[in-house]
Design an enzyme around this catalytic site. Structure first.
Site, mmCIF file in Angstrom:
data_model
loop_
_atom_site.group_PDB
_atom_site.id
_atom_site.type_symbol
_atom_site.label_atom_id
_atom_site.label_comp_id
_atom_site.label_asym_id
_atom_site.label_seq_id
_atom_site.Cartn_x
_atom_site.Cartn_y
_atom_site.Cartn_z
ATOM 1 N N GLU A 89 0.696 -1.316 -0.305
ATOM 2 C CA GLU A 89 0.099 -0.455 0.006
ATOM 3 C C GLU A 89 1.139 1.433 -0.235
ATOM 4 O OE1 GLU A 89 -3.082 0.528 -0.778
ATOM 5 O OE2 GLU A 89 -4.047 -1.510 -0.036
ATOM 6 N N GLU A 91 -2.392 13.514 -2.861
ATOM 7 C CA GLU A 91 -0.743 14.307 -2.601
ATOM 8 C C GLU A 91 -0.318 13.764 -1.377
ATOM 9 O OE1 GLU A 91 -0.514 18.755 -0.895
ATOM 10 O OE2 GLU A 91 -2.761 18.188 -1.458
#
Ligand SMILES: [Zn+2]
Length: 169
Positions: free
Chosen positions: A83, A136
């Protein structure tokens, strides 16, 4: 995901209301497995915390640790590294469990994790780039964190800071 209506064994109708749904036809109890979330606490050389701004619910638009769900049969540490790579572009070595957080189920759904393992991790390569569910990505001073999606992020940051103070880093 809404509550299941029919038994996966016999297609009988499920009766809800107890702790677990029970089939009205064959009597089978349908246990619901908890979803397991994993995430990493990564600090840079300056002691700043790696965070991603989430592009998906829950917490869309807010900041959180790089995190995601463990796939069936997947090692939790491998899932945390995967992840992190997908969301931040960084390759990490996943270390000790920082803490385990129980999460209330999201009302009317099971979209969120049922519990969340936060691991310490160290960046060992890669290039910082937002990807996958992250819009972001960046490192933040733990005293000046942006608006966070989950209380566990703040708690994990505080734990890392206390640990740093203890070891004199
Ligand atoms: Zn049944």
């Amino acid at each position: 995901m809404s509550l299941a209506t029919f038994c996966t064994s016999c297609a009988g109708r499920l009766v809800h209301g107890g702790r677990h749904p029970v089939c009205s036809h064959c009597g089978r109890t349908h246990h619901r497995d908890p979803k397991v979330g994993v995430g990493v606490v990564v600090l840079d050389q300056a002691g700043r915390l790696l965070l991603v701004r989430r592009g998906v619910r829950p917490g869309k638009g807010l900041w959180a640790l790089p995190a995601g769900f463990v796939d069936a049969g997947e090692d939790p540490r491998a899932a945390a590294a995967r992840e992190t790579r997908e969301e931040t572009g960084l390759l990490v070595e996943v270390g000790a469990v920082l803490d385990v957080y129980a999460l209330p189920s999201v009302r009317g759904s099971h979209g969120g994790a049922s519990f969340f393992l936060a691991f310490e991790a160290t960046s060992v390569g890669g290039t910082l780039t937002a990807g996958d569910d992250a819009v972001e990505v960046g490192f933040f001073d733990v005293d000046e964190l942006p608006e966070l999606a989950f209380p566990s992020t703040r708690d994990a940051a505080d734990r890392m800071r206390r640990r740093g103070a203890e070891t004199g880093q």
